[in-house]
Design a protein around this motif. Structure first.
Motif, PDB file in Angstrom:
ATOM      1  N   ASP A 367     -19.973  -3.428 -25.402  1.00 60.57           N
ATOM      2  CA  ASP A 367     -20.307  -2.718 -24.073  1.00 60.57           C
ATOM      3  C   ASP A 367     -18.971  -3.180 -23.209  1.00 60.57           C
ATOM      4  OD1 ASP A 367     -20.880  -5.376 -24.515  1.00 60.57           O
ATOM      5  OD2 ASP A 367     -21.475  -5.453 -22.251  1.00 60.57           O
ATOM      6  N   GLN A 451     -27.913   3.562 -23.287  1.00 62.84           N
ATOM      7  CA  GLN A 451     -27.809   2.348 -24.141  1.00 62.84           C
ATOM      8  C   GLN A 451     -27.608   1.041 -23.796  1.00 62.84           C
ATOM      9  OE1 GLN A 451     -26.162   2.922 -27.860  1.00 62.84           O
ATOM     10  NE2 GLN A 451     -27.090   1.102 -28.646  1.00 62.84           N
ATOM     11  N   GLU A 452     -26.413   1.090 -23.207  1.00 64.96           N
ATOM     12  CA  GLU A 452     -25.915  -0.065 -22.743  1.00 64.96           C
ATOM     13  C   GLU A 452     -26.400  -0.677 -21.396  1.00 64.96           C
ATOM     14  OE1 GLU A 452     -21.269   0.459 -24.154  1.00 64.96           O
ATOM     15  OE2 GLU A 452     -21.797   1.294 -22.226  1.00 64.96           O
ATOM     16  N   VAL A 454     -29.646  -0.147 -20.856  1.00 62.89           N
ATOM     17  CA  VAL A 454     -31.142  -0.670 -21.315  1.00 62.89           C
ATOM     18  C   VAL A 454     -30.793  -2.206 -22.092  1.00 62.89           C
ATOM     19  CG1 VAL A 454     -32.712  -0.488 -23.193  1.00 62.89           C
ATOM     20  CG2 VAL A 454     -32.026   1.625 -21.882  1.00 62.89           C
ATOM     21  N   GLN A 455     -29.502  -2.231 -22.618  1.00 63.60           N
ATOM     22  CA  GLN A 455     -29.291  -3.417 -23.191  1.00 63.60           C
ATOM     23  C   GLN A 455     -28.786  -4.564 -22.434  1.00 63.60           C
ATOM     24  OE1 GLN A 455     -26.945  -2.875 -26.547  1.00 63.60           O
ATOM     25  NE2 GLN A 455     -27.428  -4.602 -27.486  1.00 63.60           N
ATOM     26  N   HIS A 456     -28.047  -4.291 -21.356  1.00 61.75           N
ATOM     27  CA  HIS A 456     -27.614  -5.249 -20.697  1.00 61.75           C
ATOM     28  C   HIS A 456     -28.019  -5.369 -19.242  1.00 61.75           C
ATOM     29  CE1 HIS A 456     -24.966  -6.365 -23.917  1.00 61.75           C
ATOM     30  NE2 HIS A 456     -24.532  -5.160 -23.965  1.00 61.75           N
ATOM     31  N   LYS A 459     -32.000  -5.864 -19.097  1.00 57.32           N
ATOM     32  CA  LYS A 459     -32.707  -7.047 -19.556  1.00 57.32           C
ATOM     33  C   LYS A 459     -31.513  -8.241 -19.226  1.00 57.32           C
ATOM     34  CE  LYS A 459     -34.718  -4.859 -23.095  1.00 57.32           C
ATOM     35  NZ  LYS A 459     -34.536  -4.833 -24.554  1.00 57.32           N
TER      36      LYS A 459
END
Lengths: 470, 593
Positions: A367, A451-452, A454-456, A459
């Motif tokens: 990311d 996507q990034e 959602v990932q970072h 959460k």
């Protein structure tokens, strides 16, 4: 054949650091000259211009006490050379590469021309190994890679020396345990500055891995033209013959350029901007381009020149031409410094050109590129909104704009600002970046992918688990 | 050639950096190539006074001694042309850097010589003419498949006219093999090989110059749609350091719709050339499906290489471009950076003690710039084909100040000006081409092509351009009173401009999809943005609010379409278009009820 023994007595003219010698024979361009003053002292010089019967010689030791009749010159038949060897690490030399620490000359089979030769672009390896400096504002936003030339653009009174020392102390590669050898060149700086670096290297226990070339403020100014070249010649030897990774710190490039201007003026050359010679760009390039990696070779030269911008003016010829040659710049900001932010790395004008290939998947973290781009975009908006707020008042800002103001504060205080001895891992730095972004609404973050987010973004990763990964 | 082997020599009388003087040179010609000193460094005669010649030397002159000899060669500085040029990296005087590296290692040694083209390598030559055929300069008499994507046409040199008296059959020949013989009009015979020479400072002749009609598509939206360059045109990219000149040049070199790319790194960084050298072989040309390196020639004279060779590198590059143009190809030349070339002129001029004009630059700077850019153009070649050379020059103004001489003079000789903006670059908005200061005079010539793809193209483009220009004015007011004090309609303009910047102007050259944007996708994006803007304006007029508009879910998709929808994925395009219009319909219905 050359007859290096021949000595000439008397000169035609003495003009600043330049001698005009007549009646010479077999003198070549760039040749080294030994000058004996009337009192018998020896100085070095170099041929700048030569015709069949006369030569212009630049004196490194200063032209004071030279006389027209009694000055003796001997042309040595070689260009300026210094010995190079691994034993030079841990030693201190003067601006011309002669021992300054009272110890004898290093034993070395090899002497090298300080001017070096240009690296064939075909033989270069494109630098892309991430160097973790432990400084978030550099690691996330202006990443340094091995083989890069990344200068610090500073101003008088700003903490450029502390930052350079911190980088020298903390720089490391993520998956290799290799120490950097450090070559340090000082031109025209005060003794205290040199002392600061010596102490700093001593404290971190790396002094044996450092070679220092010091041409201090009270040394003759012409000598400064040789100092960085001598340092880089050693660096090239260490990197490309001994396969070491070398970090070269050069301070202060502005003093170097002033010496160059002094010589050019004494020669009566046509000046270009602010009296600097027209070849300032080429001359600076002949130093800065001596960084990089070679194809198939093990070592590298990473350059970190420091320059002080006269009256903080980034369009002054010295920073301007430097910026055109180097691969980015770390710009220090006086306003941030006054607000107590260390390191005061200016967010927007700082840049690392090689960052794009040194970060991301398999290098730092997937990311990283988008995160950095997003932080730049958001911070640039902060600057706009701040100038708006200074006109209409902060209360009148829209709710979204107020969030940006808050983001700006958090970014400067939590991400940019850190301790002089605080060494952050890249994971920590990136998480701090995401933490700051969380102040902004999700819909504003267009430079990071879904996507990034959602990932970072959605959460938050607990800092503890991050540290385990390191 | 035999005659000039009788070597005439002079003697060095003065050395001053890259400029030397030699005496006993009365027989030397202006711009003649000479070999200087015992190391035989390459130089060029640039001034003759009495029997003293002033020579600029293309290599470092350290150690040169007055009294050493100077050898005349009797010919002007020339490049060698023929199969084997493509995919090669040369220095400013066409020495192949790969061979130099093989001989002298990673550092360039002085006095190193190497053949520009491999004389051993055999090429498969196919003759196209037979003995008896009449030929003249430019006639294509054979061909060699140089790379899978480029057919190298073997041409009669421009100064030859007569009839073919012999021709070797199809087969594998090395470059210097005499493949045919021509009886010239004066009755003498001349043998031709696959290789030929051409002096770099002399433009190669053409039958006639043609008007420019076609855009040189680049895959960069801000250029293709807003500030297009025509095939055969000349453009400048001025910008302060760090604004992305080199990045833009590299993106153009990658994706521009040219058959041949000449990339000249003139006085710039070594690592940048390395990057091109390592990256291009891996990249695939979207049109030919082959590696980009197969159509590329690199000329590298980095900032630390000798300054006189920097001056000549520009000419070396453009001569190679003209050679491929004469085969009927569309060639694009990237010169990065012309300012370094101008500075080389200044440095040499200073050493010659010439009277300086603006900021120390010589008075002939504008003339040199003009004659360089004028070598671009779309032409009918001597063989009757159509070819073009487009030139894109980067300009590096000191302090980012466009009023300096090189930028000012350059802008008189080009017709397309892509001004890079410091603020955009600081916000990492790339390409940082300013829509306020840039212009293209090629718009009228290229718009017909776009209108053939989409009748409404011009209207769409102008519509978005108007919004961008209006935004510039509104921002000035907003900076004083805050955007919230503006009427809703004007705030909408700000919002749309923001979307245009994010979704269209900004382009990520590291994104797999966004790095190249096909014309079809550009047309679609343009149409979609215009449709959205018009509908949004109606919604606000009908009493809707900006907040309502911001809630439209497809807006996020619109902002991300550049990197989420592939160039060829028309299904995704249609579906996004329909979704957006549906959601706007729904919003309108809600307002009415």
């Amino acid at each position: 054949m050359k007859m290096p023994g021949l000595q000439y007595r008397g000169v035609r003219n003495i003009d600043g650091p330049l001698l005009f010698v007549d009646g010479i024979r077999n003198v070549s361009f760039d040749e080294l000259v030994e000058i004996r003053t009337p009192s018998g002292e020896l100085r070095l010089g170099q041929v700048l211009d030569v015709s069949s019967s006369s030569a212009v010689v630049q004196v490194f030791g200063g032209s004071d006490s030279l006389s027209k009749a009694e000055t003796r010159t001997r042309f040595l038949g070689t260009s300026m050379e210094i010995p190079v060897s691994k034993e030079m690490l841990g030693r201190v030399f003067d601006g011309l590469g002669r021992p300054k620490d009272g110890l004898p000359l290093p034993l070395s089979a090899e002497r090298r021309d300080v001017n070096g030769s240009p690296i064939n672009p075909y033989s270069r390896e494109y630098p892309r190994d991430f160097i973790q400096t432990g400084i978030s504002s550099i690691d996330i936003m202006n990443t340094l890679v091995r083989g890069q030339k990344l200068p610090i653009f500073s101003g008088n009174g700003l903490p450029h020396n502390r930052i350079a020392a911190q980088i020298a102390r903390q720089a490391k590669l993520l998956n290799e345990n290799v120490e950097f050898a450090i070559v340090f060149a000082a031109m025209g700086v005060k003794y205290d500055v040199a002392r600061y670096f010596i102490d700093s290297f001593e404290q971190s226990g790396v002094l044996n891995n450092v070679a220092m070339f010091l041409s201090l403020a009270d040394d003759p100014s012409a000598e400064r033209l040789i100092t960085p070249r001598a340092a880089l010649t050693l660096a090239e030897y260490l990197a490309f013959e001994e396969n070491m990774h070398v970090l070269v710190i050069i301070t202060d490039m502005t003093n170097y350029c002033e010496s160059l201007r002094e010589i050019a003026t004494a020669r009566g050359e046509i000046p270009s901007r602010k009296g600097y010679p027209g070849y300032l760009y080429s001359d600076l390039a002949s130093l800065y381009e001596r960084a990089g990696r070679l194809h198939g070779g093990g070592g590298s030269i990473t350059q970190m020149p420091i320059l002080t911008m006269p009256s903080d003016d980034i369009s002054h010829p010295v920073p301007d031409l430097t910026g055109y040659i180097t691969e980015g710049q770390i710009v220090l900001d006086r306003e941030m410094f006054q607000r107590g932010i260390y390191p005061p790395v200016a967010g927007l004008p700082s840049l690392s050109r090689l960052m794009k290939d040194g970060i991301g998947k398999g290098r730092t973290r997937d990311d990283h590129p988008h995160l950095a781009s997003q932080l730049f975009a958001a911070y640039s908006k902060v600057k706009d909104i701040r100038s708006l707020a200074s006109v209409i008042g902060e209360e009148e800002l829209s709710p979204a704009d107020k969030l940006y103001i808050k983001f700006g504060e958090v970014f400067e205080h939590n991400v940019v600002s850190q301790g002089e001895f605080e060494n952050r891992s890249i994971e920590q730095s990136l998480e701090l970046g995401w933490d700051a972004l969380r102040i902004l609404p999700r819909s504003e973050l267009l430079r990071v992918s879904e996507q990034e987010l959602v990932q970072h973004f959605d959460k938050p990763v607990a800092v503890n688990s991050v540290q385990e990964k390191v | 050639m035999q005659e000039s082997e009788v070597i005439k020599t002079g003697i060095i009388s003065r050395v001053n950096g890259p400029i030397i003087e030699a005496r006993q040179m009365a027989s030397a010609g202006m711009l003649e190539v000479v070999e200087v000193g015992n190391l035989r460094l390459i130089g060029e005669v640039i001034r003759i006074r009495n029997e003293i010649a002033t020579i600029q030397v293309y290599e470092n002159t350290t150690g040169l001694l007055p009294g050493e000899p100077v050898y005349c060669t009797g010919r002007p500085l020339s490049v060698r042309l023929g199969p084997g040029l493509l995919g090669t990296i040369y220095d400013g005087i066409q020495r192949p850097l790969q061979q130099i590296a093989a001989r002298s290692g990673a550092m360039i040694r002085r006095g190193e010589k190497a053949e520009p083209l491999d004389i051993e390598k055999k090429w498969h030559f196919k003759p196209l003419l037979e003995a008896g055929a009449a030929v003249e300069g430019g006639s294509v008499y054979g061909e060699v498949q140089e790379t899978l994507s480029v057919l190298h046409k073997i041409m009669v040199p421009p100064d030859v006219k007569g009839s073919l008296i012999s021709m070797l059959p199809e087969g594998d020949y090395s470059g210097e093999t005499e493949v045919c013989k021509v009886r010239l009009e004066d009755g003498t015979e001349r043998a031709l090989s696959l290789f030929q020479y051409w002096p770099v400072r002399k433009p190669r002749p053409v039958r006639q110059r043609l008007p420019l009609t076609q855009p040189l598509l680049t895959g960069l939206r801000v250029i293709d749609t807003f500030f297009p360059i025509a095939k055969g045109g000349a453009a400048a990219i001025p910008g302060g350091f760090g604004t992305g000149k080199t990045m833009t040049q590299q993106a153009l070199a990658k994706w521009a719709e040219a058959q041949i790319i000449i990339y000249i790194g003139c006085g710039e960084r070594g690592n940048e050339m390395t990057e091109v050298l390592r990256e291009f072989p891996e990249l695939i040309d979207p049109r030919s499906g082959r590696s980009l390196m197969e159509r590329t020639i690199l000329i590298a004279n980095t900032s630390n290489m000798p300054v006189a060779a920097r001056e000549v590198s520009i000419y070396t590059g453009i001569t190679l471009a003209e050679y491929f143009r004469d085969m009927g190809y569309a060639v694009a030349v990237m010169a990065d950076s012309t300012s370094r070339w101008a500075e080389a002129l200044r440095e040499l001029s200073g050493r010659l003690e010439e009277m300086p004009a603006d900021e120390g630059f010589p008075a002939y700077l504008p003339a040199r710039l003009a004659s360089f850019y004028e070598r671009s153009g779309r032409v009918e070649t001597l063989a009757g084909d159509e070819g073009s050379v487009s030139v894109i020059g980067a300009v590096s103004p000191p302090g980012g100040d466009f009023s300096e001489p090189v930028t000012q003079h350059t802008s008189r000789f080009i017709r397309c000006f892509w001004a890079l903006d410091r603020d955009l670059a600081n916000a990492r908005h790339y390409p940082a081409i300013s829509w306020r200061n840039s212009y293209s005079e090629y718009l009228p010539e290229t718009s017909n092509w776009w209108k053939r793809q989409d009748r409404d193209w011009q209207n769409h483009r102008d519509f978005l351009m108007d919004i961008l220009q209006e935004e510039v004015n509104l921002q000035r007011i907003a900076k004083l009173v805050g955007p919230d004090a503006l009427p809703e309609q004007q705030r909408l303009t700000l919002m749309i401009a923001e979307i245009i910047k994010n979704a269209f102007l900004q382009q990520n050259s590291f994104d797999e999809i966004d790095m190249y944007c096909s014309p079809a996708k550009q047309l679609w994006m343009l149409r979609l943005l215009v449709a959205f803007s018009r509908r949004a304006q109606n919604i606000i007029k009908a009493g809707g609010s900006l907040a309502d508009l911001r809630e439209v879910p497809a807006l996020d998709k619109l902002n991300r379409m550049k990197s989420e929808i592939d160039n060829t994925d028309s299904a995704a395009m249609t579906s996004l278009e329909q979704m957006l219009l549906r959601q706007l319909d729904a919003l309108e219905r809600k307002l009415k009820s």
